[in-house]
Design a protein around this motif. Structure first.
Motif, PDB file in Angstrom:
ATOM      1  N   MET A   1      -8.029  -6.181  17.513  1.00  0.00           N
ATOM      2  CA  MET A   1      -7.017  -6.935  16.533  1.00  0.00           C
ATOM      3  C   MET A   1      -5.803  -6.830  16.667  1.00  0.00           C
ATOM      4  O   MET A   1      -4.962  -6.886  15.728  1.00  0.00           O
TER       5      MET A   1
ATOM      6  N   GLU B   1     -18.255 -11.074  10.256  1.00  0.00           N
ATOM      7  CA  GLU B   1     -18.214  -9.419   9.838  1.00  0.00           C
ATOM      8  C   GLU B   1     -19.681  -8.966   9.710  1.00  0.00           C
ATOM      9  O   GLU B   1     -19.841  -7.957  10.127  1.00  0.00           O
TER      10      GLU B   1
ATOM     11  N   HIS C   1      -3.562  -6.125   7.507  1.00  0.00           N
ATOM     12  CA  HIS C   1      -4.812  -5.687   7.704  1.00  0.00           C
ATOM     13  C   HIS C   1      -5.054  -5.466   9.348  1.00  0.00           C
ATOM     14  O   HIS C   1      -5.322  -4.627   9.801  1.00  0.00           O
ATOM     15  N   MET C   2      -4.356  -6.654  10.029  1.00  0.00           N
ATOM     16  CA  MET C   2      -4.357  -6.520  11.602  1.00  0.00           C
ATOM     17  C   MET C   2      -3.677  -5.467  12.116  1.00  0.00           C
ATOM     18  O   MET C   2      -3.841  -4.842  12.779  1.00  0.00           O
TER      19      MET C   2
ATOM     20  N   ARG D   1     -17.703  -9.335  17.400  1.00  0.00           N
ATOM     21  CA  ARG D   1     -16.773  -8.599  16.818  1.00  0.00           C
ATOM     22  C   ARG D   1     -15.271  -9.313  16.421  1.00  0.00           C
ATOM     23  O   ARG D   1     -14.740  -9.726  17.327  1.00  0.00           O
TER      24      ARG D   1
ATOM     25  N   ASN E   1     -11.684 -10.561  16.309  1.00  0.00           N
ATOM     26  CA  ASN E   1     -10.639 -10.314  17.065  1.00  0.00           C
ATOM     27  C   ASN E   1      -9.318 -11.032  16.771  1.00  0.00           C
ATOM     28  O   ASN E   1      -9.400 -11.748  15.729  1.00  0.00           O
TER      29      ASN E   1
ATOM     30  N   GLN F   1      -8.341  -0.079  16.801  1.00  0.00           N
ATOM     31  CA  GLN F   1      -9.091  -1.229  17.017  1.00  0.00           C
ATOM     32  C   GLN F   1      -8.134  -2.344  17.790  1.00  0.00           C
ATOM     33  O   GLN F   1      -7.608  -3.316  17.191  1.00  0.00           O
TER      34      GLN F   1
ATOM     35  N   GLU G   1      -2.692  -2.713  10.670  1.00  0.00           N
ATOM     36  CA  GLU G   1      -3.462  -1.402  10.354  1.00  0.00           C
ATOM     37  C   GLU G   1      -4.461  -1.063  11.112  1.00  0.00           C
ATOM     38  O   GLU G   1      -4.895   0.238  11.902  1.00  0.00           O
ATOM     39  N   GLN G   2      -5.508  -1.942  11.533  1.00  0.00           N
ATOM     40  CA  GLN G   2      -6.570  -1.889  12.351  1.00  0.00           C
ATOM     41  C   GLN G   2      -6.278  -1.514  13.666  1.00  0.00           C
ATOM     42  O   GLN G   2      -6.722  -0.692  14.307  1.00  0.00           O
ATOM     43  N   TYR G   3      -4.940  -2.225  14.089  1.00  0.00           N
ATOM     44  CA  TYR G   3      -4.426  -2.058  15.596  1.00  0.00           C
ATOM     45  C   TYR G   3      -3.999  -0.582  15.538  1.00  0.00           C
ATOM     46  O   TYR G   3      -4.127   0.070  16.679  1.00  0.00           O
TER      47      TYR G   3
ATOM     48  N   HIS H   1      -5.023   1.923  14.282  1.00  0.00           N
ATOM     49  CA  HIS H   1      -6.090   2.953  14.115  1.00  0.00           C
ATOM     50  C   HIS H   1      -6.980   2.806  15.135  1.00  0.00           C
ATOM     51  O   HIS H   1      -8.227   3.341  15.327  1.00  0.00           O
TER      52      HIS H   1
END
Length: 872
Positions: A684, A629, A672-673, A641, A643, A681, A675-677, A679
């Motif tokens: 992830m 990261e 975390h994954m 990046r 993934n 991302q 939430e990233q997805y 938003h």
């Protein structure tokens, strides 16, 4: 005619200067001369006649009175000659100098009224040609702007600057030489413009556009080059037809006129004689004076340009298109009178390269056929022909390919000895054969490569210096040793190369591939010290680089060793792999752009930790993830990046660690994954494996609430699957929840809750229409009935009867079910279930699957022991 006029202009310029014109002056000196003469003439000065040895710029201050004469007035020819000199000079500022002279001429003519300074078509031609030969990226635009100026001036009435085909060709050439995107299309546009401007193109016009497309990097460039080539053929045929028709018409008119004047009345015999004379004149094709046109001849090099482009093209139909052009060239030469376009050795070799470089599995066979056809056409094959053929065998490693390549080179030796080819096989041909053997996978490959290497050394000693092995030859042999696991021999060859190089043989300077091949040899070996030996070679590479900066490590130098440790059972393999990864990162930060760590390296290090059985494996895996990261955020490398793939590797390391906090940590990573997805991302995006790894981690956890935590994850999967197509529950997810409940330890209340979760999960699985339970689903639940010893026996026995009854109905009773029933059920219950079927079995005796009714086991796979292997 234009060339002759230009030559006359140059001759005029030469004769206008003094007697020193026999010497060759640099364009800068000539420019200084014109500047001085022009200045003196403009101010009415007199100039001392140049004496031998004096500079053109010398001024006299002597008291002697030398002979005085008026200076020679510069004119358009003087300036045009200097502009032409700059155009041909190859100087980086040649075009700018030429343009400055043109602007000076225009100023002298327009502002000072110098009639003799008016630029003409030859002046503009020379200046456009200067831009056509310039390396400046803006040169094509400037050349086209000059052409536009000529057109504008001509349309305003200046007949001296009427653009001709030479001007248009120079602009096309300028765009064709430019490598910018769209330059080839602009060259084609100029060709179309000629038709609009009523300027007939010539063969060179089309050839320049063909060359522009052939050298372009745009996707359809080669097909566009072929299209323009077809336009050239049509234009040439139509033009020659017009010329021939005009020739025949005037010849007939001349013959008829001559007959009427000389032979008003003749007998049949005289008429036949005149007819023969007429046919003889036609066969000689002597062009009448009133028909000045010359027949168009197509150029074989124009076709070869397209063939070479096709040989470098990766489209699947490139070989067929190349061969079609060869057939067309033969037809044009044999049937249509264009003998100058008959395929030559370069044409055939380019077609051979197109075939040999294709991905066609039959490329080698087709290349052999093309070579045979080439020879039948009377074209002698050369070393380039055989090199193309060998390349086909190198790319297509079918059985026997290496042996055939070997035979071809030995045949070349015989042909050269007998004088049938002009050159003997050289280092390139032998190296390709070694590469063929290295890739063949045949048992004798390494030994044969060694024999070829010794043969090359022997031929070099005999005087065939072109056969002397180079670094590529040794690399091919080392590669063969690497693939055959001859690691000691591969390293010995590396030592030999370094020794000979240090003794002065520059051809054997090892490169990055050399060291990497030896590193790969050690990492592919089955020796326990393979990783350590590979690291030694890496250290030698880094030391060699410190002395020879052009020999650099790259990502493969490290990734081969990292992958070795990822596959190693060594408990400290993970730490060794991470140490190498840290070395890669430090080198990259120090400016080694070829040592960029890739996702494979990071994943391999994490994987090596997951195999270590270390309680801190998850912690180490996250440390590697943070390094990834940091590189991504600091250097913006998209390839690094984070993934889903790399996150799953971290989850796997945690699930294998057995760490008490593993369950909590994997849930945090999963959250975390998610939430990233949410938003945006999308790299992830969680998948089924993510949830499965979290379930597996809870199943192995020692936490008392692990059954409930696992059940909650199962419910999260239900929610995620509504919006995420990559998440779907499967039987293993249900089994993990049941397994978590089966191994729950704690108070009676805790065990009761765990058993309720196991029961409801199995019940849900049985009722599910999309997922079918398997034997282990029931076996794990039956195990839970036996391991949760604090539970009331009447509750356990009723659920055990229910589970076994469902398992029988589905025909899934196997050895695992029978074993768990034996250990989990009460003796009375066990006897009740199996006693009537097996009256002679005691409680302690094992029941085999073959002894139960067939309908109980109708849907299980039968495992058969292979007596020869002794394995399932």
């Amino acid at each position: 005619q234009q060339q002759q006029q230009q030559q006359q202009a140059n001759s005029h310029a030469s004769s206008s200067s003094n007697d020193s014109s026999s010497s060759t002056f640099r364009s800068t000196n000539y420019l200084d001369s014109i500047t001085d003469i022009e200045s003196n003439h403009r101010h009415g000065h007199e100039h001392v006649q140049k004496q031998p040895g004096q500079s053109w710029s010398t001024r006299t201050n002597h008291t002697d009175t030398p002979k005085i004469e008026r200076v020679v007035k510069p004119d358009v020819v003087s300036f045009t000659s200097v502009i032409d000199t700059w155009a041909k000079s190859g100087h980086k500022d040649g075009a700018a100098k030429a343009m400055a002279l043109l602007k000076r001429m225009e100023r002298l003519h327009s502002e000072e009224g110098e009639i003799g300074m008016k630029p003409n078509v030859y002046t503009y031609s020379a200046c456009i040609n200067a831009f056509a030969k310039s390396e400046d990226s803006e040169a094509p635009k400037q050349a086209e702007a000059l052409l536009a100026d000529m057109k504008k001036a001509y349309e305003a009435g200046d007949m001296d600057v009427k653009p001709n085909v030479v001007n248009y060709n120079s602009v096309i050439n300028a765009w064709g030489r430019c490598k910018a995107k769209g330059s080839a299309q602009r060259a084609a546009d100029i060709l179309k413009m000629m038709e609009v401007d009523c300027v007939e193109p010539d063969t060179l016009s089309y050839s320049l556009v063909v060359s522009a497309w052939a050298h372009s990097a745009e996707g359809d460039a080669t097909k566009r080059a072929e299209s323009v080539l077809e336009e050239l053929e049509l234009w040439a045929k139509e033009r020659n037809t017009r010329i021939d028709q005009a020739f025949d018409d005037e010849l007939n008119d001349q013959m008829e006129s001559s007959e009427e004047q000389q032979h008003p009345k003749e007998d049949h015999e005289h008429q036949q004689r005149r007819q023969q004379d007429h046919e003889e004149m036609q066969s000689k094709r002597t062009t009448p004076s009133s028909v000045p046109a010359i027949r168009v001849h197509l150029d074989v090099d124009c076709y070869n340009t397209v063939l070479i482009a096709l040989s470098r093209n990766h489209e699947s139909d490139a070989p067929n298109r190349a061969l079609a052009i060869i057939r067309k060239m033969k037809s044009l030469a044999d049937d249509q009178g264009f003998d100058t376009v008959r395929p030559n050795a370069k044409s055939w070799n380019s077609a051979l390269n197109a075939v040999s470089r294709s991905k066609d599995p039959n490329a080698a066979q087709r290349a052999e056929e093309v070579l045979s056809e080439m020879q039948s056409e009377g074209i002698m094959s050369d070393v380039f022909s055989y090199a193309a053929l060998l390349h086909a065998y190198q790319k297509n490693t079918f059985p026997g390919a290496a042996q055939r390549a070997d035979d071809i080179v030995r045949q070349m030796e015989l042909l050269y000895r007998d004088g049938k080819i002009s050159s003997a096989p050289d280092v390139y041909h032998y190296t390709i054969v070694c590469a063929c053997w290295a890739r063949s996978g045949e048992r004798i490959a390494a030994e044969r490569c060694w024999e070829i290497l010794q043969h090359m050394l022997q031929r070099a000693e005999e005087g065939h210096l072109k056969c002397k092995p180079n670094v590529r030859t040794y690399n091919a042999v080392i590669d063969a040793y690497s693939r055959a696991h001859y690691v000691e021999e591969a390293e010995a060859l590396l030592d030999e190369m370094i020794r000979k190089f240090e003794e002065g043989d520059q051809r054997l300077k090892p490169d990055g591939f050399t060291f990497n091949a030896v590193i790969n040899a050690w990492t592919r070996s089955r020796r326990r010290d393979g990783g350590d030996r590979a690291e030694r070679i890496l250290k030698r590479l880094l030391e060699f680089h410190s002395h020879y900066r052009d020999v650099k490590p790259d990502s493969r130098s490290f990734s081969h060793i990292i992958d070795y440790y990822a596959r190693s059972p060594d408990p400290v393999a993970g730490r060794k792999a991470e140490c190498l990864l840290n070395g890669m990162v430090e080198l990259f930060k120090d400016g080694f752009q070829d040592v960029i760590p890739n996702m494979f390296c990071f994943n391999s290090v994490i994987h090596s930790y997951s195999k270590s059985n270390d309680a801190n494996a998850g912690i180490y895996a996250e440390r590697v993830l943070h390094m990834l990261e940091e590189l991504y955020s600091s250097y913006g490398m998209y390839r690094l990046r984070p993934n889903t793939f790399i996150m799953n590797s971290v989850l796997h390391a945690w699930s294998k660690s057995g760490n008490p906090i593993a369950g909590e940590r994997v849930e945090e990573i999963l959250f975390h994954m998610e939430e990233q997805y949410k938003h945006g991302q999308y790299q992830m995006q969680p998948n089924t494996r993510c949830y499965g790894l979290v379930l597996a981690t809870w199943a192995k956890s020692s936490a008392s609430d692990k059954a409930g935590r696992a059940y909650n994850v199962l419910r999260r999967m239900d929610e995620a699957s509504k919006e995420n197509e990559h998440v779907s529950k499967n039987v293993h997810c249900y089994n993990a929840v049941i397994n978590a409940a089966a191994f729950t330890e704690g108070s009676l209340k805790v065990q009761e809750k765990a058993f309720q979760i196991a029961t409801s999960t199995l019940d849900e699985l049985i009722a599910c229409n999309d997922i079918e339970p398997i034997s282990s689903s029931f076996g794990t639940y039956i195990k839970a009935c036996g391991k949760l010893k604090s539970l009331a026996r009447d509750l356990v026995e009723s659920k055990l009867d229910w589970a076994f009854s469902e398992c029988k109905e589905l025909g899934l009773v196997n050895d695992f079910i029978l074993t768990q029933m034996r250990y989990s059920s009460h003796p009375n219950q066990y006897q009740k279930i199996f006693g009537k079927l097996l009256p002679n079995k005691s409680m302690n005796e094992r029941i085999e699957v073959a002894e139960i009714p067939l309908w109980w086991r109708r849907n299980i796979s039968v495992q058969i022991v292979d007596e020869n292997r002794g394995e399932w």
